[in-house]
Design a protein around this motif. Structure first.
Motif, PDB file in Angstrom:
ATOM      1  N   ILE A  58       1.124  -1.211  -0.115  1.00 14.41           N
ATOM      2  CA  ILE A  58       0.170  -0.059  -0.026  1.00 14.41           C
ATOM      3  C   ILE A  58       1.062   1.320   0.074  1.00 14.41           C
ATOM      4  O   ILE A  58       1.877   1.194   0.960  1.00 14.41           O
ATOM      5  N   CYS A  59       0.856   2.248  -1.061  1.00 13.59           N
ATOM      6  CA  CYS A  59       1.579   3.152  -1.202  1.00 13.59           C
ATOM      7  C   CYS A  59       1.214   4.649  -1.239  1.00 13.59           C
ATOM      8  O   CYS A  59      -0.106   4.567  -1.707  1.00 13.59           O
ATOM      9  N   HIS A  60       1.809   5.427  -0.613  1.00 17.70           N
ATOM     10  CA  HIS A  60       1.005   7.017  -0.431  1.00 17.70           C
ATOM     11  C   HIS A  60       2.145   7.845  -1.002  1.00 17.70           C
ATOM     12  O   HIS A  60       2.775   8.508  -0.127  1.00 17.70           O
ATOM     13  N   PRO A  61       2.250   7.968  -2.375  1.00 15.83           N
ATOM     14  CA  PRO A  61       3.360   8.860  -3.086  1.00 15.83           C
ATOM     15  C   PRO A  61       2.853  10.134  -2.472  1.00 15.83           C
ATOM     16  O   PRO A  61       1.764  10.607  -2.525  1.00 15.83           O
ATOM     17  N   PRO A  62       3.924  11.053  -2.285  1.00 18.47           N
ATOM     18  CA  PRO A  62       3.444  12.535  -1.939  1.00 18.47           C
ATOM     19  C   PRO A  62       2.712  13.027  -2.789  1.00 18.47           C
ATOM     20  O   PRO A  62       2.824  13.039  -4.220  1.00 18.47           O
ATOM     21  N   CYS A  63       1.725  14.135  -2.439  1.00 19.46           N
ATOM     22  CA  CYS A  63       0.650  14.445  -3.315  1.00 19.46           C
ATOM     23  C   CYS A  63       0.907  15.870  -3.545  1.00 19.46           C
ATOM     24  O   CYS A  63      -0.026  16.678  -4.222  1.00 19.46           O
ATOM     25  N   THR A  64       2.027  16.492  -2.936  1.00 13.89           N
ATOM     26  CA  THR A  64       2.244  17.904  -3.326  1.00 13.89           C
ATOM     27  C   THR A  64       2.065  18.591  -4.637  1.00 13.89           C
ATOM     28  O   THR A  64       1.393  19.566  -4.833  1.00 13.89           O
ATOM     29  N   TYR A  65       2.596  17.609  -5.556  1.00 10.79           N
ATOM     30  CA  TYR A  65       2.434  18.234  -6.979  1.00 10.79           C
ATOM     31  C   TYR A  65       1.564  17.478  -7.775  1.00 10.79           C
ATOM     32  O   TYR A  65       1.704  17.554  -9.131  1.00 10.79           O
ATOM     33  N   LEU A  66       0.824  16.495  -7.017  1.00 13.62           N
ATOM     34  CA  LEU A  66      -0.136  15.850  -7.749  1.00 13.62           C
ATOM     35  C   LEU A  66      -1.762  16.106  -7.515  1.00 13.62           C
ATOM     36  O   LEU A  66      -2.299  15.855  -8.417  1.00 13.62           O
ATOM     37  N   CYS A  67      -2.008  16.690  -6.286  1.00 18.66           N
ATOM     38  CA  CYS A  67      -3.377  17.003  -5.902  1.00 18.66           C
ATOM     39  C   CYS A  67      -3.998  18.299  -6.483  1.00 18.66           C
ATOM     40  O   CYS A  67      -3.253  19.235  -6.944  1.00 18.66           O
TER      41      CYS A  67
END
Length: 204
Positions: A58-67
């Protein structure tokens, strides 16, 4: 099962899977928190995902530049577009790791635009017993969608006919004030969703 929780420093999911009897590890660039920091590695999530055998990730890639809340800045700050491309490439590589069961979790953003990614399942904390709203996508491979129990749904308070939950102002904004810890606090997996993942996917 041998489970990797990638890009998690809070320990929220790792500790629940460990308590359920699984061989679970978390990895992040930051030091770990939670009950079992001995099961946290500081390092490259891709290296762990591709370098060891796992049954579930289960992965939670950083969302700073995605959200979606940050993407509008890309037109005003052209340098951010490159960061978004890098973040997308990282997320896709994580999702494509040679692991039979993978869930990639992220808020509403641009991951859905990537042809290589499947359509996500959208979940809300209030659908799993938490008094909070945060629309979150789960991109799944080798895993069934999480089953939502209508009896667990937490109703929001009504403001001008619209539902608002405890983490929201009456206008629908997040209540957390700006701070160095804000991003980390907002990224923690809500207990109800974490519990559902352990209960439903722990026996996959």
């Amino acid at each position: 099962m041998k489970i990797l929780i990638a890009c998690e420093e809070s320990g929220a999911l790792r500790d629940r899977f460990l308590a359920a009897g699984h061989d679970c590890w978390s990895v992040d660039l930051k030091p770990g928190r939670g009950l079992r920091v001995d099961r946290h590695r500081v390092g490259d999530a891709l290296a762990m995902a591709y370098g060891e055998p796992w049954d579930l990730m289960i992965c939670h890639p950083p969302c700073t530049y995605l959200c979606v809340s940050g993407l509008h800045w890309n037109t005003r700050r052209p340098e951010r577009a490159g960061k978004t491309a890098e973040a997308l490439a990282f997320a896709v590589r994580l999702f494509q790791a040679p692991i039979p069961r993978v869930c990639l979790e992220n808020p509403v953003g641009c991951i859905s635009r990537v042809p290589a990614m499947p359509r996500p399942q959208w979940v809300q904390p209030y659908e799993f017993g938490d008094d909070a709203s945060k629309k979150t996508g789960l991109w799944l491979r080798g895993l069934p969608p999480l089953v939502k129990d209508p009896a667990q749904r937490v109703p929001g308070r009504l403001v001008n006919g619209l539902e608002r939950w405890a983490n929201q102002t009456d206008s629908g904004q997040n209540r957390l004030p700006p701070s160095p810890e804000r991003a980390a606090l907002r990224s923690v997996t809500y207990p109800g969703i974490a519990r559902a993942m352990v209960e439903q996917w722990g026996n996959a």
